[in-house]
Design an enzyme around this catalytic site. Structure first.
Site, mmCIF file in Angstrom:
data_model
loop_
_atom_site.group_PDB
_atom_site.id
_atom_site.type_symbol
_atom_site.label_atom_id
_atom_site.label_comp_id
_atom_site.label_asym_id
_atom_site.label_seq_id
_atom_site.Cartn_x
_atom_site.Cartn_y
_atom_site.Cartn_z
ATOM 1 N N CYS A 2 0.830 -1.203 0.000
ATOM 2 C CA CYS A 2 0.000 0.000 0.000
ATOM 3 C C CYS A 2 0.869 1.261 0.000
ATOM 4 C CB CYS A 2 -0.871 0.029 1.242
ATOM 5 S SG CYS A 2 -1.866 -1.444 1.411
ATOM 6 N N ARG A 27 5.434 -0.057 -5.817
ATOM 7 C CA ARG A 27 5.210 -0.907 -4.644
ATOM 8 C C ARG A 27 4.191 -2.004 -4.932
ATOM 9 N NH1 ARG A 27 6.485 2.602 0.056
ATOM 10 N NH2 ARG A 27 4.954 1.563 1.337
ATOM 11 N N TRP A 74 -2.763 -2.707 -1.645
ATOM 12 C CA TRP A 74 -2.380 -4.092 -1.930
ATOM 13 C C TRP A 74 -3.179 -4.923 -0.933
ATOM 14 C CZ3 TRP A 74 1.068 -6.268 -5.456
ATOM 15 C CH2 TRP A 74 1.264 -7.638 -5.295
ATOM 16 N N ASN A 98 -1.733 1.557 5.796
ATOM 17 C CA ASN A 98 -0.789 0.593 5.259
ATOM 18 C C ASN A 98 -0.374 -0.313 6.407
ATOM 19 O OD1 ASN A 98 1.241 -0.767 3.963
ATOM 20 N ND2 ASN A 98 2.710 0.928 4.065
ATOM 21 N N GLY A 99 -0.433 -1.632 6.220
ATOM 22 C CA GLY A 99 -0.026 -2.547 7.288
ATOM 23 C C GLY A 99 -1.186 -3.396 7.764
ATOM 24 N N GLU A 479 23.170 -18.376 9.295
ATOM 25 C CA GLU A 479 22.878 -17.069 8.697
ATOM 26 C C GLU A 479 23.572 -15.935 9.479
ATOM 27 O OE1 GLU A 479 21.932 -15.668 6.189
ATOM 28 O OE2 GLU A 479 20.959 -13.783 6.659
ATOM 29 N N LYS A 483 26.249 -13.468 7.806
ATOM 30 C CA LYS A 483 26.008 -12.025 7.791
ATOM 31 C C LYS A 483 27.209 -11.291 8.376
ATOM 32 C CE LYS A 483 23.341 -11.504 5.886
ATOM 33 N NZ LYS A 483 22.328 -12.026 5.006
ATOM 34 N N GLU A 486 30.378 -11.524 6.028
ATOM 35 C CA GLU A 486 30.339 -10.847 4.728
ATOM 36 C C GLU A 486 30.429 -9.323 4.830
ATOM 37 O OE1 GLU A 486 25.556 -11.283 3.719
ATOM 38 O OE2 GLU A 486 26.930 -11.110 2.053
ATOM 39 N N HIS A 502 32.110 -32.098 19.002
ATOM 40 C CA HIS A 502 32.760 -32.955 18.006
ATOM 41 C C HIS A 502 33.887 -32.220 17.273
ATOM 42 C CE1 HIS A 502 29.815 -36.044 18.767
ATOM 43 N NE2 HIS A 502 28.860 -35.123 18.650
ATOM 44 N N LYS A 601 25.811 -8.431 -5.662
ATOM 45 C CA LYS A 601 24.428 -8.659 -5.253
ATOM 46 C C LYS A 601 23.827 -9.829 -6.021
ATOM 47 C CE LYS A 601 20.692 -7.740 -2.951
ATOM 48 N NZ LYS A 601 20.694 -8.316 -1.591
HETATM 49 O O1 M6R Z 1 19.856 -13.683 -5.392
HETATM 50 P P1 M6R Z 1 19.977 -14.928 -4.566
HETATM 51 O O2 M6R Z 1 19.024 -14.966 -3.420
HETATM 52 O O3 M6R Z 1 19.881 -16.186 -5.381
HETATM 53 O O4 M6R Z 1 21.438 -14.858 -3.952
HETATM 54 C C1 M6R Z 1 21.945 -15.926 -3.206
HETATM 55 C C2 M6R Z 1 23.176 -15.502 -2.422
HETATM 56 O O5 M6R Z 1 24.166 -15.011 -3.277
HETATM 57 C C3 M6R Z 1 22.857 -14.425 -1.386
HETATM 58 O O6 M6R Z 1 21.848 -14.832 -0.509
HETATM 59 C C4 M6R Z 1 24.116 -14.081 -0.558
HETATM 60 O O7 M6R Z 1 24.477 -15.170 0.234
HETATM 61 C C5 M6R Z 1 23.867 -12.836 0.298
HETATM 62 N N1 M6R Z 1 24.835 -11.836 -0.019
HETATM 63 C C6 M6R Z 1 23.969 -13.086 1.753
HETATM 64 O O8 M6R Z 1 23.667 -11.940 2.482
#
Ligand code: M6R
Length: 606
Positions: A2, A27, A74, A98-99, A479, A483, A486, A502, A601
């Protein structure tokens, strides 16, 4: 998703509102509407479908008011038909929203018992009736809003105008963003600065919990406690950029904060919030006949798939095979004909994921893609698209895409469980209700961001960090570690908590921070035992838990308290501390948060 626009103008505003709504078309929406105050009376025009339908309506029956609100909807609660389109109104007040108003069923029952008639299936109409009741008691508009807001639960943004008041517009933000625009004798309200760009680049972003009393003379902002607060007016670059950072320092921060909104919209695409049921699209195969699900993806998207394995096996009792796409594409795994293969991807262009999809197609699998970019190669080559409505994700670190992927996969698990006769109607309602509460709980978690800044001073000095979790929290540990490494470049590893002894336990000493993802579920006590093993060797524990007893007597360096929620939704909520720990540590380290070194990305190469 929305979109909200409001204008206190010098002349008729309906045309400008439609222009501003056009800038929010990105959106996504399925109906639109405008309401204005004209000679003290409220009037509105609404139309299903595209803005041109609303424009045609306005052409035939113009609105002349100088004070107005507009909305692109939406659909969440109720079908995308004109009756449910915003603005909603009574003779006294008109509202765009919205929400999600989570407690709308309780409010609706209360208002119905009080004699109010509901004309729509929307949650928004409860806001109209709550305000109308206040105004009917002689309460002034600003006080009516002050009395009404504490009654609402959920994550939402509102725009409100009043009959008999040509110089007042109120905006409220509890989760989804809302900005006030400053003009020359004119004032504006918008879901984002992009909508307001044709009118002004002077913008005040409301903070979470704020509400704004807007007149042509200016704006008074109050916080959730009703106190007057000062919010800066900033110059927005939105006129030249389609996607801006808002008032955030990085895209990643903005995207973390968008999660209550985009998760709400993603969920609304797969569940009927009013009925408390999953409404899953036709995948072109009989869900009750599925005997195995194959999931493949890369990086963070793979971890979303790993959470789905736990959900699908637990709730639908269907075995799930999962592998990272770079392995599965060459493994030549035998796959039973007619099976369901699910690919999870933000970009829809990841080369390994696309290659695995093609392999699975060759093996006679039905292909479903949980994908954010609907025009992508993976979306085009799939039999069914399960879209995530995360909007553009600019930061290289996946944040809102991940939690939207989890939202879709949670609904898939429920749909499979229902089809396989493993989930009763009552259980479905329980799980759907738990999902509906996620945007609100994330809003609560985001309000406690300051503690992560403090933690970053400690983690920023570490050489290595371990993350531990059990069950569906194990992928969250993976994850969290991904995070952190990276974007901060600190070495981090995620382990299943039970695997510690282990091998990885050899690394533990007093210099080693260990982040433990420990929701209070049936595995909590086992995780606590692993934590004791870490503490006994001097490891510095950072526990993330909703347990009241915290670390159950175990000494910890830091304790991140989570809201008490249904264990089913833990992965969605515990993702947020993982993101905030990494983000604030990276900011402390001074790295390039949005474009970390060596990373892209969209990974379109092997
Ligand atoms: O576009 P995708 O979701 O297929 O990308 C997969 C990975 O490259 C992506 O999730 C990557 O691990 C991220 N940079 C992690 O934050």
């Amino acid at each position: 998703m929305c979109g909200i626009v409001g204008i206190l103008g010098k002349q008729a505003v309906a045309g400008d509102i439609v222009e501003a709504l056009r800038r929010l078309e990105y959106r996504g929406y399925d109906s639109a509407g405008v309401a204005t105050v004209e000679n003290g009376l409220l009037d509105r025009r609404r139309a299903e479908g595209k803005l041109r339908n609303l424009e045609a309506r306005l052409h035939n029956q113009p609105l002349q008011g100088r004070t107005g609100i507009g909305h692109t909807r939406w659909a969440t609660h109720g079908k995308p038909v004109e009756r449910n389109a915003h603005p909603h109104m009574s003779a006294k007040v008109s509202v765009v929203h919205n929400g999600i108003i989570e407690n709308f069923r309780e409010l609706k029952a209360e208002l119905t018992a009080d004699g109010y008639k509901f004309e729509t299936e929307t949650d928004t109409e409860t806001v109209v009736h709550l305000l109308t009741r206040e105004l009917g008691r002689g309460v002034k508009p600003v006080d009516a809003v002050a009395n009404m807001l504490p009654r609402l639960q959920g994550a939402f943004a509102l725009g409100i105008i009043f009959a008999g008041n040509d110089n007042l517009m109120i905006g409220a933000r509890n989760g989804p963003p809302l900005a006030v625009g400053h003009g020359d004798g004119e004032m504006y309200l918008g879901s984002d600065a992009i909508a307001l760009a044709p009118f002004t680049d002077q913008v005040t972003y409301l903070e979470d919990g704020d509400w704004a009393i807007v007149t042509r003379e200016g704006v008074e902002v109050r916080n959730a406690g009703g106190m007057r607060v000062q919010r800066p007016m900033i110059r927005s670059p939105a006129g030249t950029m389609l996607v801006d950072k808002g008032n955030h320092r990085h895209f990643m921060a903005k995207e973390i904060h968008e999660q209550p909104e985009v998760i709400g919209h993603t969920l609304a695409n797969y569940i009927d919030m009013a009925e408390g049921r999953v409404r899953f699209p036709d995948l072109g195969l009989d869900l009750s006949a599925i005997t195995r699900v194959t999931i493949s993806a890369c990086g963070t998207a793979y971890y979303a798939g790993l959470v789905a394995k736990y959900w699908i096996e637990h709730y639908a009792r269907i075995p799930v095979e999962i592998d990272v796409a770079s392995e599965m594409r060459y493994r030549e795994a035998p796959l039973p004909k007619g099976g369901l293969a699910v690919f999870v991807t933000q970009s829809g262009e990841t080369a390994d994921t696309l290659a695995t999809l093609r392999y699975c197609k060759g093996e006679g699998q039905k292909i479903a893609a949980v994908v954010n970019v609907r025009t992508s190669s993976i979306a085009r080559e799939s039999d069914a698209i399960l879209p995530t409505l995360a909007g553009p994700e600019i930061g290289v670190a996946s944040t809102k895409a991940f939690t939207c992927q989890l939202s879709v996969l949670a609904c898939l698990a429920i749909a499979l469980g229902k089809a396989q006769g493993k989930i009763s109607d009552a259980k479905e309602q329980e799980l759907v209700n738990a999902l509906t509460e996620v945007p609100r709980h994330i809003t609560t978690i985001l309000r406690q961001e300051a503690q992560y800044e403090q933690l970053a001073h400690y983690l920023g000095k570490a050489k290595d960090v371990l993350y531990l979790g059990r069950g569906s929290s194990f992928p969250l540990a993976l994850e969290g570690a991904l995070k952190l490494k990276e974007i901060s470049y600190i070495h981090a590893e995620g382990y299943a908590a039970g695997e510690l002894k282990h091998g990885p336990i050899a690394l533990i000493d007093e210099t080693m921070p260990v982040v433990v993802v420990a929701p209070k579920d049936e595995l909590f006590e086992k995780t606590v035992s692993n934590m004791q093993e870490v503490a006994a060797r001097g490891g510095q524990i950072i526990i993330v838990t909703n347990a009241e007893s915290g670390a159950a007597g175990c000494p910890v360096h830091a304790h991140i308290q989570m809201p008490d929620t249904h264990p089913f939704t833990s992965p969605l909520l515990y993702a947020i501390p993982m993101q905030l720990i990494a983000y604030h540590t990276a900011v402390f380290m001074g790295t390039d948060v949005d474009q970390p070194r060596n990373l892209a990305k969209s990974v379109t190469v092997e």
